[in-house]
Design a protein around this motif. Structure first.
Motif, PDB file in Angstrom:
ATOM      1  N   LYS A 181       3.352   5.874  -7.539  1.00 18.81           N
ATOM      2  CA  LYS A 181       2.504   7.240  -7.989  1.00 18.81           C
ATOM      3  C   LYS A 181       3.496   8.120  -8.829  1.00 18.81           C
ATOM      4  O   LYS A 181       3.062   8.655  -9.971  1.00 18.81           O
ATOM      5  CB  LYS A 181       2.433   8.138  -6.531  1.00 18.81           C
ATOM      6  CG  LYS A 181       1.696   9.377  -6.851  1.00 18.81           C
ATOM      7  CD  LYS A 181       1.126  10.082  -5.544  1.00 18.81           C
ATOM      8  CE  LYS A 181       0.505  11.174  -5.521  1.00 18.81           C
ATOM      9  NZ  LYS A 181      -0.065  11.896  -4.335  1.00 18.81           N
ATOM     10  N   GLU A 182       4.797   7.849  -8.707  1.00 19.50           N
ATOM     11  CA  GLU A 182       5.813   8.476  -9.556  1.00 19.50           C
ATOM     12  C   GLU A 182       6.287   7.844 -10.844  1.00 19.50           C
ATOM     13  O   GLU A 182       6.463   8.261 -11.748  1.00 19.50           O
ATOM     14  CB  GLU A 182       7.068   8.855  -8.829  1.00 19.50           C
ATOM     15  CG  GLU A 182       7.131   9.564  -7.404  1.00 19.50           C
ATOM     16  CD  GLU A 182       6.827  11.097  -7.968  1.00 19.50           C
ATOM     17  OE1 GLU A 182       7.271  11.521  -9.112  1.00 19.50           O
ATOM     18  OE2 GLU A 182       5.842  11.631  -7.389  1.00 19.50           O
ATOM     19  N   HIS A 183       6.245   6.503 -10.757  1.00 14.76           N
ATOM     20  CA  HIS A 183       6.518   5.498 -11.774  1.00 14.76           C
ATOM     21  C   HIS A 183       5.168   4.637 -12.243  1.00 14.76           C
ATOM     22  O   HIS A 183       5.093   3.231 -11.702  1.00 14.76           O
ATOM     23  CB  HIS A 183       7.756   4.808 -11.672  1.00 14.76           C
ATOM     24  CG  HIS A 183       8.809   5.572 -11.224  1.00 14.76           C
ATOM     25  ND1 HIS A 183       9.569   6.198 -12.025  1.00 14.76           N
ATOM     26  CD2 HIS A 183       9.292   5.733  -9.991  1.00 14.76           C
ATOM     27  CE1 HIS A 183      10.662   6.905 -11.315  1.00 14.76           C
ATOM     28  NE2 HIS A 183      10.432   6.790 -10.143  1.00 14.76           N
ATOM     29  N   THR A 184       4.316   5.148 -12.903  1.00 16.20           N
ATOM     30  CA  THR A 184       2.841   4.195 -13.153  1.00 16.20           C
ATOM     31  C   THR A 184       3.146   3.483 -14.275  1.00 16.20           C
ATOM     32  O   THR A 184       2.814   3.707 -15.283  1.00 16.20           O
ATOM     33  CB  THR A 184       1.938   5.456 -13.422  1.00 16.20           C
ATOM     34  OG1 THR A 184       2.029   6.430 -12.424  1.00 16.20           O
ATOM     35  CG2 THR A 184       0.668   4.558 -13.222  1.00 16.20           C
ATOM     36  N   THR A 185       3.750   2.094 -14.037  1.00 12.28           N
ATOM     37  CA  THR A 185       3.915   1.199 -14.935  1.00 12.28           C
ATOM     38  C   THR A 185       3.545  -0.143 -14.270  1.00 12.28           C
ATOM     39  O   THR A 185       3.670  -0.084 -12.976  1.00 12.28           O
ATOM     40  CB  THR A 185       5.098   1.107 -15.420  1.00 12.28           C
ATOM     41  OG1 THR A 185       6.184   1.009 -14.495  1.00 12.28           O
ATOM     42  CG2 THR A 185       5.845   2.520 -16.225  1.00 12.28           C
ATOM     43  N   LEU A 186       3.171  -1.176 -15.349  1.00 11.99           N
ATOM     44  CA  LEU A 186       3.023  -2.447 -14.511  1.00 11.99           C
ATOM     45  C   LEU A 186       4.233  -3.109 -13.918  1.00 11.99           C
ATOM     46  O   LEU A 186       4.110  -3.760 -12.864  1.00 11.99           O
ATOM     47  CB  LEU A 186       2.590  -3.248 -16.109  1.00 11.99           C
ATOM     48  CG  LEU A 186       1.857  -4.764 -15.435  1.00 11.99           C
ATOM     49  CD1 LEU A 186       0.710  -4.595 -14.714  1.00 11.99           C
ATOM     50  CD2 LEU A 186       1.653  -5.309 -16.837  1.00 11.99           C
ATOM     51  N   GLU A 187       5.241  -2.779 -14.379  1.00 17.00           N
ATOM     52  CA  GLU A 187       6.583  -3.384 -13.991  1.00 17.00           C
ATOM     53  C   GLU A 187       6.751  -2.846 -12.503  1.00 17.00           C
ATOM     54  O   GLU A 187       7.185  -3.446 -11.580  1.00 17.00           O
ATOM     55  CB  GLU A 187       7.771  -3.376 -14.593  1.00 17.00           C
ATOM     56  CG  GLU A 187       7.856  -3.647 -16.225  1.00 17.00           C
ATOM     57  CD  GLU A 187       7.041  -3.222 -17.079  1.00 17.00           C
ATOM     58  OE1 GLU A 187       6.543  -2.106 -16.863  1.00 17.00           O
ATOM     59  OE2 GLU A 187       7.254  -3.658 -18.290  1.00 17.00           O
ATOM     60  N   ILE A 245       0.889  -1.262  -0.160  1.00 14.93           N
ATOM     61  CA  ILE A 245       0.079  -0.014   0.114  1.00 14.93           C
ATOM     62  C   ILE A 245       0.930   1.221  -0.053  1.00 14.93           C
ATOM     63  O   ILE A 245       0.577   2.118  -0.675  1.00 14.93           O
ATOM     64  CB  ILE A 245      -0.842  -0.085   1.266  1.00 14.93           C
ATOM     65  CG1 ILE A 245      -1.978  -1.122   1.083  1.00 14.93           C
ATOM     66  CG2 ILE A 245      -1.452   1.425   1.372  1.00 14.93           C
ATOM     67  CD1 ILE A 245      -2.917  -1.494   2.133  1.00 14.93           C
ATOM     68  N   LEU A 246       2.037   1.207   0.844  1.00 14.77           N
ATOM     69  CA  LEU A 246       2.806   2.634   0.819  1.00 14.77           C
ATOM     70  C   LEU A 246       3.565   2.555  -0.593  1.00 14.77           C
ATOM     71  O   LEU A 246       3.756   3.720  -0.849  1.00 14.77           O
ATOM     72  CB  LEU A 246       3.819   2.212   1.790  1.00 14.77           C
ATOM     73  CG  LEU A 246       4.783   3.099   2.016  1.00 14.77           C
ATOM     74  CD1 LEU A 246       4.240   4.516   2.542  1.00 14.77           C
ATOM     75  CD2 LEU A 246       6.215   2.585   3.025  1.00 14.77           C
ATOM     76  N   TRP A 247       3.856   1.498  -1.044  1.00 17.76           N
ATOM     77  CA  TRP A 247       4.512   1.431  -2.618  1.00 17.76           C
ATOM     78  C   TRP A 247       3.765   1.980  -3.528  1.00 17.76           C
ATOM     79  O   TRP A 247       4.162   2.862  -4.228  1.00 17.76           O
ATOM     80  CB  TRP A 247       4.799  -0.027  -2.935  1.00 17.76           C
ATOM     81  CG  TRP A 247       5.659  -0.251  -4.435  1.00 17.76           C
ATOM     82  CD1 TRP A 247       4.839  -0.281  -5.363  1.00 17.76           C
ATOM     83  CD2 TRP A 247       6.900  -0.206  -4.422  1.00 17.76           C
ATOM     84  NE1 TRP A 247       5.867  -0.308  -6.371  1.00 17.76           N
ATOM     85  CE2 TRP A 247       7.207  -0.376  -5.773  1.00 17.76           C
ATOM     86  CE3 TRP A 247       8.064  -0.402  -3.609  1.00 17.76           C
ATOM     87  CZ2 TRP A 247       8.369  -0.471  -6.183  1.00 17.76           C
ATOM     88  CZ3 TRP A 247       9.242  -0.439  -4.122  1.00 17.76           C
ATOM     89  CH2 TRP A 247       9.522  -0.509  -5.609  1.00 17.76           C
ATOM     90  N   ILE A 248       2.359   1.701  -3.464  1.00 20.63           N
ATOM     91  CA  ILE A 248       1.446   2.369  -4.312  1.00 20.63           C
ATOM     92  C   ILE A 248       1.418   3.878  -4.259  1.00 20.63           C
ATOM     93  O   ILE A 248       1.309   4.434  -5.257  1.00 20.63           O
ATOM     94  CB  ILE A 248      -0.135   1.569  -4.262  1.00 20.63           C
ATOM     95  CG1 ILE A 248       0.210   0.216  -4.890  1.00 20.63           C
ATOM     96  CG2 ILE A 248      -0.918   2.488  -5.077  1.00 20.63           C
ATOM     97  CD1 ILE A 248      -1.058  -0.757  -4.537  1.00 20.63           C
ATOM     98  N   PHE A 249       1.337   4.324  -2.976  1.00 22.88           N
ATOM     99  CA  PHE A 249       1.030   5.739  -2.638  1.00 22.88           C
ATOM    100  C   PHE A 249       2.560   6.611  -2.910  1.00 22.88           C
ATOM    101  O   PHE A 249       2.575   7.720  -2.900  1.00 22.88           O
ATOM    102  CB  PHE A 249       0.693   5.799  -1.177  1.00 22.88           C
ATOM    103  CG  PHE A 249      -0.806   5.640  -1.413  1.00 22.88           C
ATOM    104  CD1 PHE A 249      -1.852   6.459  -2.074  1.00 22.88           C
ATOM    105  CD2 PHE A 249      -1.441   4.719  -0.509  1.00 22.88           C
ATOM    106  CE1 PHE A 249      -3.148   6.412  -2.142  1.00 22.88           C
ATOM    107  CE2 PHE A 249      -2.676   4.082  -0.442  1.00 22.88           C
ATOM    108  CZ  PHE A 249      -3.718   5.224  -1.135  1.00 22.88           C
ATOM    109  N   THR A 250       3.441   5.820  -2.867  1.00 23.65           N
ATOM    110  CA  THR A 250       4.687   6.591  -3.264  1.00 23.65           C
ATOM    111  C   THR A 250       5.440   6.229  -4.598  1.00 23.65           C
ATOM    112  O   THR A 250       5.428   6.967  -5.611  1.00 23.65           O
ATOM    113  CB  THR A 250       5.735   6.308  -2.113  1.00 23.65           C
ATOM    114  OG1 THR A 250       5.938   4.761  -1.799  1.00 23.65           O
ATOM    115  CG2 THR A 250       5.281   6.740  -0.809  1.00 23.65           C
TER     116      THR A 250
END
Length: 105
Positions: free
Chosen positions: A63-69, A55-60
């Protein structure tokens, strides 16, 4: 048969499948702790390590690198972090066990 779906599937296989052994290591460490009578500790560590971290990863990061990878790479990272904390917990739990001095090697 959609080429984009196949491409996404291959990306997932490359990242998740090649590092899935980390999830197995994490699960073995959890099982060891549970087998030693500690069930609450690995539950909390797993919730924070897998769910909380992602969850923290998604919000940080995501958020900056919106890719599937970016999403997929969070899995092996969370498995590694969680397994590391489980290993530390396991070593601490084992240290507290009394030593049996009557057994012969």
């Amino acid at each position: 048969s959609d080429s984009k779906a196949i491409e996404y599937g291959l990306v997932r296989m490359e990242i998740i499948f090649s590092t899935y052994f980390l999830c197995g290591i994490m699960d073995v460490l959890v099982g060891c702790l549970r087998g030693l009578g500690r069930s609450i500790l690995p539950m909390i560590v797993s919730l924070l390590g897998a769910c909380g971290f992602r969850i923290l990863w998604i919000f940080t990061v995501f958020k900056e690198h919106t890719t599937l990878e970016t999403i997929y790479i969070s899995y092996p990272i969370s498995w590694t972090l969680t397994a590391s904390v489980h290993l530390i917990c396991l070593l601490l739990v084992i240290r507290k066990f009394p030593k049996d001095t009557n057994t012969k090697a």
